[in-house]
Design a protein around this motif. Structure first.
Motif, PDB file in Angstrom:
ATOM      1  N   LEU A 168       3.686  69.301  75.051  1.00 17.47           N
ATOM      2  CA  LEU A 168       3.804  70.758  74.988  1.00 17.47           C
ATOM      3  C   LEU A 168       4.893  71.206  74.014  1.00 17.47           C
ATOM      4  CD1 LEU A 168       3.278  71.514  78.771  1.00 17.47           C
ATOM      5  CD2 LEU A 168       1.625  71.780  76.916  1.00 17.47           C
ATOM      6  N   SER A 169       6.003  70.476  73.955  1.00 20.04           N
ATOM      7  CA  SER A 169       7.057  70.808  72.995  1.00 20.04           C
ATOM      8  C   SER A 169       6.564  70.653  71.565  1.00 20.04           C
ATOM      9  CB  SER A 169       8.275  69.907  73.201  1.00 20.04           C
ATOM     10  OG  SER A 169       8.873  70.182  74.425  1.00 20.04           O
ATOM     11  N   LYS A 170       5.820  69.583  71.311  1.00 19.84           N
ATOM     12  CA  LYS A 170       5.272  69.361  69.971  1.00 19.84           C
ATOM     13  C   LYS A 170       4.280  70.463  69.615  1.00 19.84           C
ATOM     14  CE  LYS A 170       3.050  65.927  67.028  1.00 19.84           C
ATOM     15  NZ  LYS A 170       2.834  66.935  66.049  1.00 19.84           N
ATOM     16  N   PHE A 171       3.453  70.851  70.582  1.00 14.18           N
ATOM     17  CA  PHE A 171       2.477  71.912  70.346  1.00 14.18           C
ATOM     18  C   PHE A 171       3.176  73.209  69.952  1.00 14.18           C
ATOM     19  CE2 PHE A 171       0.026  75.503  72.137  1.00 14.18           C
ATOM     20  CZ  PHE A 171      -1.104  75.406  71.346  1.00 14.18           C
ATOM     21  N   VAL A 172       4.221  73.571  70.684  1.00  8.03           N
ATOM     22  CA  VAL A 172       4.957  74.811  70.400  1.00  8.03           C
ATOM     23  C   VAL A 172       5.677  74.705  69.062  1.00  8.03           C
ATOM     24  CG1 VAL A 172       6.857  76.291  71.149  1.00  8.03           C
ATOM     25  CG2 VAL A 172       5.163  75.497  72.808  1.00  8.03           C
ATOM     26  N   SER A 173       6.295  73.548  68.777  1.00  4.19           N
ATOM     27  CA  SER A 173       7.031  73.420  67.520  1.00  4.19           C
ATOM     28  C   SER A 173       6.110  73.414  66.306  1.00  4.19           C
ATOM     29  CB  SER A 173       7.914  72.169  67.533  1.00  4.19           C
ATOM     30  OG  SER A 173       7.130  71.006  67.492  1.00  4.19           O
ATOM     31  N   ASP A 174       4.861  73.003  66.500  1.00  7.55           N
ATOM     32  CA  ASP A 174       3.893  72.997  65.395  1.00  7.55           C
ATOM     33  C   ASP A 174       3.273  74.372  65.144  1.00  7.55           C
ATOM     34  OD1 ASP A 174       4.352  70.321  65.050  1.00  7.55           O
ATOM     35  OD2 ASP A 174       2.480  69.662  65.984  1.00  7.55           O
ATOM     36  N   MET A 175       3.502  75.307  66.044  1.00 12.09           N
ATOM     37  CA  MET A 175       2.961  76.658  65.873  1.00 12.09           C
ATOM     38  C   MET A 175       3.661  77.369  64.719  1.00 12.09           C
ATOM     39  SD  MET A 175       2.872  78.250  69.659  1.00 12.09           S
ATOM     40  CE  MET A 175       1.461  78.089  70.679  1.00 12.09           C
ATOM     41  N   LYS A 176       2.968  78.309  64.167  1.00  7.54           N
ATOM     42  CA  LYS A 176       3.596  79.158  63.160  1.00  7.54           C
ATOM     43  C   LYS A 176       4.579  80.091  63.865  1.00  7.54           C
ATOM     44  CE  LYS A 176      -0.234  78.801  60.149  1.00  7.54           C
ATOM     45  NZ  LYS A 176      -0.590  78.835  58.894  1.00  7.54           N
ATOM     46  N   GLU A 177       5.605  80.485  63.179  1.00 10.38           N
ATOM     47  CA  GLU A 177       6.703  81.278  63.754  1.00 10.38           C
ATOM     48  C   GLU A 177       6.241  82.506  64.552  1.00 10.38           C
ATOM     49  OE1 GLU A 177      10.421  81.896  64.949  1.00 10.38           O
ATOM     50  OE2 GLU A 177       9.820  80.199  63.734  1.00 10.38           O
ATOM     51  N   PRO A 178       5.338  83.359  64.028  1.00  4.78           N
ATOM     52  CA  PRO A 178       4.947  84.548  64.806  1.00  4.78           C
ATOM     53  C   PRO A 178       4.321  84.187  66.157  1.00  4.78           C
ATOM     54  CG  PRO A 178       4.250  84.790  62.546  1.00  4.78           C
ATOM     55  CD  PRO A 178       4.747  83.375  62.694  1.00  4.78           C
ATOM     56  N   MET A 179       3.513  83.125  66.201  1.00  4.51           N
ATOM     57  CA  MET A 179       2.889  82.713  67.458  1.00  4.51           C
ATOM     58  C   MET A 179       3.919  82.122  68.415  1.00  4.51           C
ATOM     59  SD  MET A 179      -0.733  81.018  66.385  1.00  4.51           S
ATOM     60  CE  MET A 179      -1.121  80.648  68.076  1.00  4.51           C
ATOM     61  N   ARG A 180       4.874  81.371  67.890  1.00  2.00           N
ATOM     62  CA  ARG A 180       5.883  80.718  68.717  1.00  2.00           C
ATOM     63  C   ARG A 180       6.689  81.739  69.502  1.00  2.00           C
ATOM     64  NH1 ARG A 180       9.540  77.579  65.223  1.00  2.00           N
ATOM     65  NH2 ARG A 180       7.596  76.701  64.523  1.00  2.00           N
ATOM     66  N   ASN A 181       6.922  82.895  68.920  1.00  2.00           N
ATOM     67  CA  ASN A 181       7.695  83.939  69.597  1.00  2.00           C
ATOM     68  C   ASN A 181       6.961  84.530  70.796  1.00  2.00           C
ATOM     69  OD1 ASN A 181       9.785  83.629  67.783  1.00  2.00           O
ATOM     70  ND2 ASN A 181       8.983  85.177  66.396  1.00  2.00           N
ATOM     71  N   ASN A 182       5.644  84.350  70.867  1.00  2.26           N
ATOM     72  CA  ASN A 182       4.851  84.887  71.970  1.00  2.26           C
ATOM     73  C   ASN A 182       4.638  83.896  73.109  1.00  2.26           C
ATOM     74  OD1 ASN A 182       4.474  87.411  70.797  1.00  2.26           O
ATOM     75  ND2 ASN A 182       2.773  86.664  69.564  1.00  2.26           N
ATOM     76  N   VAL A 183       5.120  82.670  72.975  1.00  5.11           N
ATOM     77  CA  VAL A 183       4.937  81.649  74.001  1.00  5.11           C
ATOM     78  C   VAL A 183       5.884  81.921  75.161  1.00  5.11           C
ATOM     79  CG1 VAL A 183       5.156  79.200  74.533  1.00  5.11           C
ATOM     80  CG2 VAL A 183       4.172  79.909  72.349  1.00  5.11           C
ATOM     81  N   LYS A 184       5.331  81.915  76.361  1.00  4.64           N
ATOM     82  CA  LYS A 184       6.141  82.135  77.552  1.00  4.64           C
ATOM     83  C   LYS A 184       6.422  80.789  78.211  1.00  4.64           C
ATOM     84  CE  LYS A 184       4.386  86.696  78.277  1.00  4.64           C
ATOM     85  NZ  LYS A 184       3.605  87.609  79.023  1.00  4.64           N
TER      86      LYS A 184
END
Length: 100
Positions: A79-95
């Motif tokens: 899950l950490s890898k998934f979030v870190s691989d996201m583009k910045e705008p999407m990462r800010n929306n992860v809860k």
């Protein structure tokens, strides 16, 4: 016995039941059989390499609840890898996911 090595909770549960010197069965009715199968499969090193984000989300809470330290760490990593691989705008929306 193999599960007791992986899980603190199961180890303590089996230890307590063995004191009675009677046959016993350990069950987890609050965990769906399909989730349990995934949890057991993903504890095998060869299977852990192919864990999906969906499987990590589905198993993380149960791994945490039952004290499967290796399984919990595996899910955290995926899950950490998934979030870190996201583009910045999407990462800010992860809860944050509460696994307790």
């Amino acid at each position: 016995v193999a599960m007791a090595v992986q899980s603190t909770f199961i180890y303590l549960r089996i230890s307590a039941l063995q004191k009675h010197n009677k046959p016993f069965e350990v069950s987890f009715p609050d965990i769906a059989p399909s989730t349990w199968e995934k949890m057991m499969r993903l504890l095998k090193p060869s299977e852990a390499l192919s864990i999906s984000v969906d499987d990590a989300i589905g198993c993380a809470r149960s791994y945490h609840k039952l004290g499967f330290h290796e399984g919990k760490m595996l899910c955290d990593h995926v899950l950490s890898k998934f979030v870190s691989d996201m583009k910045e705008p999407m990462r800010n929306n992860v809860k944050e996911i509460d696994v307790s």
